[in-house]
Enzyme design. Structure first.
Site, PDB file in Angstrom:
ATOM      1  N   LYS A  77       0.981  -1.302   0.020  1.00 41.89           N
ATOM      2  CA  LYS A  77       0.008  -0.027   0.026  1.00 41.89           C
ATOM      3  C   LYS A  77       0.822   1.208   0.006  1.00 41.89           C
ATOM      4  O   LYS A  77       2.053   1.138   0.743  1.00 41.89           O
ATOM      5  CB  LYS A  77      -0.879   0.137   1.236  1.00 41.89           C
ATOM      6  CG  LYS A  77      -2.030   0.963   1.734  1.00 41.89           C
ATOM      7  CD  LYS A  77      -2.790   1.142   2.682  1.00 41.89           C
ATOM      8  CE  LYS A  77      -3.689   1.933   2.847  1.00 41.89           C
ATOM      9  NZ  LYS A  77      -4.447   2.001   4.221  1.00 41.89           N
ATOM     10  N   SER A 152      -9.448   2.198   3.506  1.00 41.68           N
ATOM     11  CA  SER A 152      -8.779   2.952   2.725  1.00 41.68           C
ATOM     12  C   SER A 152      -7.868   2.106   1.861  1.00 41.68           C
ATOM     13  O   SER A 152      -7.371   2.641   0.771  1.00 41.68           O
ATOM     14  CB  SER A 152      -7.874   4.059   3.425  1.00 41.68           C
ATOM     15  OG  SER A 152      -6.968   3.281   4.457  1.00 41.68           O
ATOM     16  N   SER A 176      -9.288  -0.542   7.781  1.00 42.54           N
ATOM     17  CA  SER A 176      -8.641  -0.313   6.254  1.00 42.54           C
ATOM     18  C   SER A 176      -7.914  -1.587   5.737  1.00 42.54           C
ATOM     19  O   SER A 176      -7.987  -1.561   4.480  1.00 42.54           O
ATOM     20  CB  SER A 176      -7.685   0.892   6.145  1.00 42.54           C
ATOM     21  OG  SER A 176      -8.547   2.009   6.106  1.00 42.54           O
TER      22      SER A 176
END
Ligand code: GLN
Length: 475
Positions: A77, A152, A176
């Site tokens: 990420k 997210s 997330s």
């Protein structure tokens, strides 16, 4: 060819039926064919191929020196720093920033011969539940391109969903990793706070942030956990003992396992009927296998979302003060005074959601409101922790839905931001209490959209949690 587990890949590689180079090529092809979903911000194609060739050489000439994670292709990420690579936390404010070091967990998997394939899209600084707050544009769900991926870590979830890697590194401050995993039909695991180093994660809310993993099966996540849960002097909040490898699980017998579910969670009016029915179906599946299941009360549930948003915005307003135009990334042109530099950098560099949260955080920390909001929220967090730990004196696991609904259509975006915040009701609890939680795919609704179920365990019971799922043979 879709590869379903690390074990399968390693067997194919060792038998010579597959080369690491071919493996990486097939992942790169899938990244290319699913490009329209916008899961990756950057793909490390050349690097990944070079590393693959190196490993093929090693496989031939010194197979004994192969690391534990050879054949494991991982996406990271855009919140995890990687030496000599760009990192931007989905934000314009880090535009052009290149990290001088790698996060500890990332270094650990590289040392064990994992291959890093690319950097995945995410909500700006991890703030969001739909991956629609990214400077690099939204991520679409692989199950239906008109729907959101969740957030997210939306790019991370879609990278696993589309088989563009085997494991995705995400970060989980309030769900997330688990929420997008649930909305994309993959597994998402958030370890105990303090079990995996936070060194090298871009900070959102430090007392909540954790690195988390997504994958297709629990065995792969288990192996990667043995690698990344290691002592790290750079993270003072880490446990010194009871790391993943040291956790002992006694002989597993499902008939001795006690599971609780929370009445308030299941009666929550935002919970979709199909998810609720599937939840009950799962409970009977557990009882069929001899697990004892009890309904208990947890009246504090209604406070988890407000407490989470007060504390995380407070921590974020402080963490994000470092982006001032002097030290990192983006700097506006033609500024004449220092104040202008600060103001213009932050005005142009941050997106709307981040600005809103910085303002909220500054408000709850302001002298006039500190006790009313911040202190009160800290007290309730403490009460939540105590009650959760009391539950674990009697029960092994708590079971919750992961999300109240499936992924929504981009066009149907909730107009009230509170609705989005409230959709975090089931995931923020584990971050508030610092306990591990995993979301596993539970089913699809009539539109074919996936949803998951969440299992939580006590602090440092991470291994027991993953082994429970393994034994249930549901994931
Ligand atoms: N939806 C949560 C938030 O916006 C999730 C954040 C996270 O886990 N990074 O704060």
């Amino acid at each position: 060819m879709i590869y379903t587990s690390l074990k399968e890949i390693q067997n194919l590689l060792l038998s010579g039926e597959l080369s690491t180079e071919q493996l990486v090529i097939s992942y790169l092809e899938r990244i290319e064919t699913t490009k329209h979903l916008n899961a990756f911000i950057e793909v490390y194609d050349d690097e990944a191929l070079n590393k693959a060739r190196e490993l093929d050489h090693k496989m031939k000439h010194s197979p004994d020196t192969l690391g534990k994670l050879f054949g494991c292709v991982i996406s990271i990420k855009d919140m995890i720093v990687y030496k000599n690579h760009k990192v931007s936390a989905g934000s314009k404010i880090l535009d052009g920033f290149i990290s001088q070091f790698s996060g500890t967990a990332l270094e650990a998997v590289i040392r064990e011969d994992a291959i890093i394939i690319g950097r995945t899209n995410c909500d700006e600084f991890g703030m969001g539940s739909a991956n629609t707050n990214s400077y690099f544009g939204p991520v679409a769900n692989g199950a239906d391109h008109k729907r959101v991926s969740g957030g997210s870590s939306g790019g991370a979830a879609v990278s696993v969903q589309t088989d563009s890697c085997l494991i995705a590194f995400g970060t989980d401050t309030g769900g997330s990793v688990r929420q997008p995993a649930s909305l994309c039909g993959v597994i998402g695991f958030k370890p105990t706070y303090g079990l995996v180093s936070r060194h090298g994660l871009v900070a959102y809310a430090s007392s909540f942030d954790q690195l988390g993993l997504m994958g297709r099966n629990v065995e792969d996540i288990d192996v990667v956990m043995t690698v990344i849960s290691e002592l790290d002097a750079y993270d003072a909040t880490m446990f010194q003992t009871g790391l993943y490898d040291d956790q002992v699980i006694d002989d597993f017998n499902l008939t001795t396992i006690k599971v609780a579910y929370l009445e308030e969670a299941i009666n929550n009016e935002s919970l979709d009927k199909q998810i609720k029915d599937a939840f009950y179906g799962y409970l009977s599946h557990l009882t069929d296998q001899g697990v004892s299941v009890d309904k208990i009360q947890f009246p504090l549930l209604e406070y988890v979302v407000p407490v989470y948003y007060i504390l995380t915005t407070a921590e974020a307003s402080s963490n994000l003060s470092r982006y001032d135009g002097v030290r990192y990334g983006y700097r506006p042109e033609k500024v004449t005074t220092l104040e202008d530099l600060y103001v213009n950098t932050r005005t142009n560099g941050f997106g709307q959601e981040v600005k809103k949260r910085i303002m909220l955080g500054s408000f709850v920390l302001s002298e006039a409101y500190f006790d009313t909001y911040f202190t009160k929220a800290q007290q309730i967090r403490q009460m939540i922790k105590e009650q959760i730990h009391k539950i674990f004196e009697k029960f092994d696991f708590i079971i919750l839905p992961t999300t109240p609904k499936v992924a929504w259509q981009v066009a149907e975006k909730p107009t009230n931001p509170m609705e989005i915040y409230l959709s975090d009701i089931y995931t923020v609890l584990s971050n508030l209490a610092g306990i591990p939680a995993v979301s596993v795919p539970l089913g699809n609704n009539i539109d074919g959209m996936p949803f998951g179920i969440q299992i939580l365990s006590n602090v440092k019971d991470d291994k027991k949690l993953l082994h429970f799922i393994k034994h249930l043979k549901l994931a």
